[in-house]
Scaffold this active site. Structure first.
Site, PDB file in Angstrom:
ATOM      1  N   ASN A 173       0.899  -1.189  -0.079  1.00 26.21           N
ATOM      2  CA  ASN A 173       0.166   0.031  -0.056  1.00 26.21           C
ATOM      3  C   ASN A 173       0.918   1.287  -0.043  1.00 26.21           C
ATOM      4  OD1 ASN A 173      -1.860   2.034   0.568  1.00 26.21           O
ATOM      5  ND2 ASN A 173      -2.711   0.993   2.208  1.00 26.21           N
ATOM      6  N   GLU A 232      -7.384  -5.760   4.972  1.00 31.02           N
ATOM      7  CA  GLU A 232      -7.247  -5.332   3.539  1.00 31.02           C
ATOM      8  C   GLU A 232      -6.178  -5.958   2.861  1.00 31.02           C
ATOM      9  OE1 GLU A 232      -8.056  -1.335   5.008  1.00 31.02           O
ATOM     10  OE2 GLU A 232      -8.865  -1.017   3.020  1.00 31.02           O
ATOM     11  N   ARG A 271      -2.407  -1.936  -3.902  1.00 32.13           N
ATOM     12  CA  ARG A 271      -3.595  -1.107  -3.521  1.00 32.13           C
ATOM     13  C   ARG A 271      -3.697  -0.063  -4.279  1.00 32.13           C
ATOM     14  NH1 ARG A 271      -5.446   2.421   1.516  1.00 32.13           N
ATOM     15  NH2 ARG A 271      -7.701   2.678   0.725  1.00 32.13           N
ATOM     16  N   ARG A 292     -12.428  14.723   8.012  1.00 30.96           N
ATOM     17  CA  ARG A 292     -12.895  15.047   6.728  1.00 30.96           C
ATOM     18  C   ARG A 292     -14.532  15.392   7.478  1.00 30.96           C
ATOM     19  NH1 ARG A 292     -11.173   9.846   3.898  1.00 30.96           N
ATOM     20  NH2 ARG A 292      -9.153  10.574   3.175  1.00 30.96           N
TER      21      ARG A 292
END
Ligand code: AMP
Length: 392
Positions: free
Chosen positions: A7, A378, A88, A236
């Site tokens: 990643n 993941e 990824r 966010r």
């Protein structure tokens, strides 16, 4: 056979080496502060961390050091043991409806999607090119965050904006965290013993998204064109009226880009609390009576509940809600309050189980809708994809 899951971010590179098909983690690690004099490379071997400070000015050097470290730390004897590398990639657009064996054409398409993921795709490409360079004879596979959501139908992925924006610029909802939502929903279906299960996955980490999975397919998700849409996160904002951009940019004499940056980096938990993006601080603050910390928590809980209610209706029922990622796996207060907020759906919390960690059911036995903690993975999904595509 050994498979490496990678990643690559703009200044970091995370990796995990798996023995497949047993899925045993042989080593994992991270290179941080790539591009700086004081970069750090960490390997985790047999539960022990091996850390080194180094000047690592680019991803090419970072990858060479990772590969060298695998040998010098005696994790592998020869590079021939690595039979595949899975990368990824954040944005796969509408083009990638599946993971892909990387070649020049695939890289060109990932590059072509940079407009949709200007922060992520360039870093992902840098990682891919560095590994192709270092291991030229090893197959490299791209696994996209967006692929799992490509099963959404038009009513779920279109925005009600001029249709030409979609046709010309690809303005639509793509959704992210796809490998995590897929891993957790597949595990939930396995636990429930029902491949047709209707499941809502709450991936609550520093980035956070909700996904409705019906019979193994993503039918809706909260993130959109970019990861900014949806529920409030660490920094966010999640959904806001886009008119906020105009108001704040004129009042504070900032460009739209600067205000957008604040919606990405200074909002969510951090914006509302005024002091932290970390749920541990927010929960401590709330317990100490800090009203702004309480608001940060409560606004997020409400928005998560809004999505769960909406997805319940959209799927026409629900078998289970699953909590995953940093907050979903570790913050009982968030799970408790979300479940309380959607109690009307027929979900009953087991307060004692909710205090524990690791994969478990946290609803009572009689609860009509079940709730679970399912730790995400993941990296293992990426390794599985490498094996799946290599055996095709
Ligand atoms: P992730 O992005 O999945 O790595 O999640 C990171 C976030 O998980 C952190 O910013 C924290 O807010 C949260 N987190 C991690 N550990 C805990 C914990 N023990 N209790 C509450 N929140 C946690």
């Amino acid at each position: 056979m050994k498979i490496l899951a990678v990643n690559a971010g703009s200044s970091s590179l995370k990796f995990q080496l798996f023995e497949m098909p047993s899925e045993e983690v042989v080593t994992s690690g991270i290179v941080e502060r790539i591009g700086y004099d004081n970069a750090i490379i960490t390997f985790k071997v047999n539960g022990e961390k091996i850390k080194e400070d180094k000047q690592i000015l680019n991803h090419k050097t970072a990858v060479e050091l990772v590969i060298h470290g695998l040998i010098s730390n005696k994790i592998i004897e020869s590079l021939d043991e690595i039979k595949g590398v899975g990368h990824r990639v954040v944005q796969g657009g509408e083009y990638f409806k599946n993971s892909a064996v990387i070649d020049e054409d695939v890289i060109a398409h990932i590059r072509g999607l940079i407009d949709l993921a200007p922060l992520h795709n360039p870093a992902n490409i840098t990682g891919i090119e560095a590994f192709r360079n270092a291991l030229p004879n090893v197959p490299q596979i791209a696994v996209f965050d967006t692929t799992f959501h490509q099963t959404m139908t038009e009513d779920a992925y279109l925005y009600a904006v001029p249709y030409e924006w979609y046709e010309k610029y690809g303005v639509r909802k793509y959704g992210f965290h796809g490998t995590s939502h897929q891993y957790v929903s597949e595990r939930a279906a396995e636990i429930l013993g029902n491949k047709k299960a209707k499941v809502i996955v709450c991936h609550l980490g520093n980035g956070a998204s909700i996904c409705a999975v019906d019979g193994g397919k993503s039918v809706d998700t909260s993130m959109g064109l970019t990861p900014l849409e949806g529920i409030p996160m660490g920094t966010r904002s999640g959904n806001v009226d886009p008119a906020v951009l105009m108001l704040v940019s004129s009042k504070e004499d900032k460009t739209y880009g600067e205000v957008l940056d604040e919606l990405n980096k200074k909002s969510g938990y951090l914006g509302l609390s005024g002091f932290s993006n970390d749920s541990r601080d927010i929960i401590d603050g709330m317990n100490e009576g800090n009203h702004r910390a309480y608001l940060a928590h409560q606004v997020q809980v409400k928005r998560i509940a809004d999505y769960i209610g909406s997805y319940y209706v959209y799927m026409g029922g629900l078998d289970a809600i699953c909590f995953t990622a940093g907050i979903g796996e570790n913050a009982p207060e968030v799970r408790r309050d979300v479940i309380k907020a959607v109690k009307v759906l027929g979900i009953e919390l087991d307060a004692a189980e909710n205090q524990k960690r690791g994969e478990r059911m946290i609803s009572t036995k009689d609860s009509k809708v079940k709730a679970y903690i399912i730790p995400t993975n993941e990296e293992v999904m990426i390794a599985r994809e490498v094996i799946r595509l290599e055996s095709k």
